[in-house]
Design an enzyme around this catalytic site. Structure first.
Site: not given
Lengths: 349, 349
Positions: B172, B315
């Site tokens: 994310e 991420e």
């Protein structure tokens, strides 16, 4: 032969600083890649390169047998050592699979297997003797044998480096070899054998007590001198352990970092570090194993393993599993964009 | 739209048993590859395959913004979210490097970035809204928005699985998203915000105290109901978190294991598990992060991370680093020789 330690240079502080500065300008909060960032700085210092690459990787697996197996210290018979060497050569062992997965080549070395091995293009035949003597009744090796084995390791890794390799992992195969490794750990750390002795490949409770008694006896009979690492190695070591100590020394002398595996290969690295402390910044500890003495040896070396996956196999398997993490650390430095390059706003520093 | 949870089947016990038996016949002491062996059994059960392969891998990275950033809870401004999305699309972020290194593709999804993003072949545009509302003063989303976001995640992962993928990682990007993740963790675990709140990308001491107060306020204002996971998600969640919960549900429904990353993606997996507990055996926890609330969320989920590398980037970076370990676990089962095949003597069992 008169054995002589190779010269090992200090790490390159300028390369370390350059990589640290670059890490702080890449598009991520500074330090947020944690140990990957530390690894990239270590690689830079060891290799003397501002953009270290570890694309070319090799696992050097050394095999040897141990006279002390006569004391009943292992769950497996010594015949398994040559059988497993053949398994390595045929590509069916765990280290073959994990090295293939990591894109690394495997170098198999007979340092002292107690059986004649056939010629094979994948086998480096450097047998010092057909197994060590039983250290429970006298020295495992002569000092000359230990020196020859260390020198052999230096020569083997030097030849591999000349072929082209950026990162070396060390692994071993030798039925009974947690026993000499534990004796080495006890000799250098001063801790009692009982606190350092584990089950190896899987001895039962009675086997464990027998193993502790055998290690205590080996230390009492031989009086290894911890201030003289070659004495410890000769009296309570093994040919594959001595060879791997040589690999560490030879790799560090040529600025190639070495990834250590489990208890036995860490004991070999400890022998190298006790012979020459300058090898330490060239060592990367891959994992903490199930073997209970491993932690004490890692602490004595001053290295912190990358992971703990409850491994207790050896062969270099844990070190091969660390290859992708170490390669990732190097690639981050080389391939990530900086804040300026990517047009990303920096946070308050 | 009326949201409906997908049906998730129990794992395949016969495939698990078959892999466990094979592990015990491979040329290594039984159990000596530790967590790699456990992983191979989990993969077999989840995928329903006696020889699980995870060669085809994808990281789904979802991005969203958070109204709560107005309260000063992040070290970076919200404009960094779209900037980092562009960095992902240009291949310069950490997740791009680590996914490339692991041989995985990256799917970037705009779930709710608070800026218009350009069309790009690598960007899946499924914006539910331009960022959430400020949860410190009212619900972050409507229940309908939360359901839409979860449904979107299910659709996106289903489309990826149809293209061909064996293993999914979730990641994310969303400035401020440790704040809703901490509120989610507090709502489900019942622990106080102060025990779960970390520094995210790096707020200072004053910022940390402000962040704790904001999370306490969000919980007090919204009264999220832990027995109704969609209520928790809507009131104190985020669009990327909801989308990733959908990815977990959709992947598990198609028997594709999901590798979770750090604090935020683990919070998303927890939302999925609170919606439907049957997702749990499909989850693989990659790492334990620096973010202090992560451990509580991992414990609530009942998963044990593979490593701790002091990561705090998100991420999907930690999950991508776990890919080679998981792939290695699968390849061991498929490629290693058995004792009989290799002609190696077995030890006393």
């Amino acid at each position: 032969m008169t054995f002589k330690l190779p010269i090992i240079k200090p790490v390159d502080e300028a390369a370390k600083t350059a990589v640290l500065e670059r890490q702080n300008n890449l598009t991520k909060p500074p330090g947020s890649l944690g140990r990957l960032e530390e690894l990239s700085v270590q690689l830079a210092g060891a290799m003397g390169r501002k953009r270290p690459s570890v694309a070319r990787k090799a696992v050097i697996v050394m095999a040897g047998d141990h006279g002390v197996v006569a004391e009943g210290v292992s769950a497996y018979p010594s015949e398994v050592t040559p059988q497993m060497v053949m398994n390595f050569l045929h590509g069916g062992a765990a280290i073959n699979v994990l090295a293939r997965a990591a894109g690394a080549r495997v170098v198999i070395v007979d340092m002292g297997v107690a059986a004649a091995l056939p010629d094979h293009p994948g086998l480096v035949k450097r047998k010092v003797a057909y197994g060590t003597q039983n250290m429970a009744v006298g020295p495992a090796m002569t000092r000359a044998q230990a020196e020859t084995a260390v020198q052999t390791g230096i020569e083997i890794v030097t030849a591999e480096i000349k072929k082209g390799v950026d990162l070396i992992a060390i692994g071993e195969m030798g039925i009974g070899n947690t026993t000499p490794s534990t004796a080495i750990a006890a000799a250098f750390t001063g801790q009692p054998a009982a606190a350092l002795t584990g089950r190896g490949t899987g001895v039962d409770d009675a086997g464990l007590l027998r193993k502790i008694a055998v290690i205590e006896r080996a230390l009492a009979v031989n009086h290894p001198n911890p201030a003289d690492a070659m004495d410890v190695l000769a009296k309570v070591g093994g040919f594959e352990i001595a060879g791997l100590a040589g690999v560490v020394l030879g790799a560090a002398a040529r600025r190639v970092p070495v990834v250590i595996d489990g208890f036995i290969s860490t004991a070999a690295a400890l022998v190298a570090a006790e012979l020459e402390t300058a090898v330490k910044p060239y060592l990367i500890a891959s994992h903490e194993s199930v073997e209970i003495g491993h932690q004490a040896v890692l602490e004595r070396l001053g290295v912190r393993p990358l992971f703990n996956l409850d491994l207790r196999l050896g062969e270099g398997t844990g070190a091969a599993l660390a290859f992708p993490l170490i390669e990732a650390a190097a690639r981050i430095v080389d391939e990530m964009a900086t804040f300026v390059e990517a047009g990303v706003s920096e946070g308050a520093k």
